[in-house]
Design an enzyme around this catalytic site. Structure first.
Site, PDB file in Angstrom:
ATOM      1  CG  ASP A  54       2.287 -10.463   3.540  1.00  0.00           C
ATOM      2  OD1 ASP A  54       1.702  -9.468   3.072  1.00  0.00           O
ATOM      3  OD2 ASP A  54       1.690 -11.509   3.858  1.00  0.00           O
ATOM      4  CG  ASN A  81       5.674  -2.759  -7.783  1.00  0.00           C
ATOM      5  OD1 ASN A  81       5.140  -2.220  -8.748  1.00  0.00           O
ATOM      6  ND2 ASN A  81       5.808  -4.088  -7.694  1.00  0.00           N
ATOM      7  CB  SER A 132      -0.458   5.963  -8.123  1.00  0.00           C
ATOM      8  OG  SER A 132      -1.849   6.205  -8.158  1.00  0.00           O
ATOM      9  CE1 TYR A 146      -5.243  -1.097  -8.522  1.00  0.00           C
ATOM     10  CE2 TYR A 146      -6.052   0.266 -10.328  1.00  0.00           C
ATOM     11  CZ  TYR A 146      -5.004  -0.342  -9.667  1.00  0.00           C
ATOM     12  OH  TYR A 146      -3.724  -0.180 -10.128  1.00  0.00           O
ATOM     13  CE  LYS A 150      -2.618   1.166  -7.113  1.00  0.00           C
ATOM     14  NZ  LYS A 150      -1.269   0.895  -6.556  1.00  0.00           N
TER      15      LYS A 150
END
Length: 276
Positions: A54, A81, A132, A146, A150
């Site tokens: 995690d 990922n 990304s 979001y 990134k």
């Protein structure tokens, strides 16, 4: 001796597809996920080792790395990922929701990387591949949080790259297409994030919903395959190349971002997102 890759977030999506692809190529794969009972998308293979990780739990990160090395004898590549998208109007997002977005997408990747770097330094080799998004280069409406996570991931990776070169370690970025990878079409109202609707934004939501709805046909049909191939290329090409943008759907807007003036870029994106 076969090389070994550790991948976070392998229960589905890019993570599972990447694990299966590398295993088919003869790599040893440490396939990690928060809940190891959700491993049904992984092929049954002797060179796939499933273990719990995690990214919000530093102890689980350290444990997974130790278990992976004990199982296969080494780790050569780490793919950060694991991640998700918080979608909706920024004003509707709570501070807690934004914090969690960064905890997973940014600080989780940083913690995994920090944990593996002493091992890579001792070997004077290793590759870190951070997943990304096209939204890591372009601020998309309805995805400001979001996108910012990134953007942070990309800025950190680019700076980190310089620090690691003399140690024989490379850091790389994969930028999947924005519409495909972020799932805008099904989440444009922010329903998945449980955000409160602010009525003043309704005209914008209606307009941008039409824009994203029109993008449904532009996503690459073979996007997952292209992304997996890009990850494999990044892991095996032996270069110090930083960015890989494998899907065609994001390339026109990436080209505008990186190869035109600010005025030209703003005019181009306004024509997409603010068209009447």
């Amino acid at each position: 001796m076969n090389k070994t890759i550790l991948i976070t977030g392998t229960s589905s999506g890019f993570g599972a597809a990447t694990a299966n692809y590398f295993a088919a190529k003869g790599w040893n794969v440490i396939a990690t996920m928060r809940d190891t009972t959700k491993n049904g998308n992984l092929e049954k293979s002797g060179n796939i080792f499933v273990t719990q990780l995690d990214v919000q739990d530093k102890n689980s990160i350290d444990k997974a790395i130790v278990e992976g090395i004990n199982h296969f004898g080494s780790i050569d590549v780490v793919v950060n990922n694991a991640g998700y998208g918080l979608f909706g109007i920024f004003e509707s997002a709570s501070r807690e929701a934004i914090q969690t977005q960064f905890d997973v997408n940014v600080f989780g990747a940083m913690d995994v990387t920090r944990a593996i770097l002493p091992y890579f330094r001792s070997n004077r080799s290793g590759t870190i591949i951070n997943i990304s998004s096209g939204a890591g280069a372009i601020g998309f409406p309805m995805a400001s949080v979001y996108s910012s996570s990134k953007f942070a991931l990309e800025g950190w990776t680019e700076g980190l790259r310089y620090e690691l070169v003399s140690l024989g370690i490379t850091a790389k970025i994969i930028e999947p297409g924005g519409a495909m990878q972020t799932g805008f079409m099904s989440r444009v109202g922010g329903e998945s994030a449980g955000l409160n609707l602010i009525e003043d934004y309704l005209p914008f939501l209606e307009q941008i919903g039409k824009v994203y709805g029109g993008m449904q046909g532009t996503a690459d049909a073979d996007a997952v395959e292209k992304v997996v191939h890009a990850i494999y290329e990044a892991a095996t090409d032996g270069t110090d190349r930083l960015r890989y943008s494998p899907t065609d759907d994001i390339k026109p807007i990436l080209n505008a971002r990186r190869n035109t003036s600010e005025e030209e870029y703003q005019t181009f994106t306004n024509s997409i997102f603010l068209a009447k």
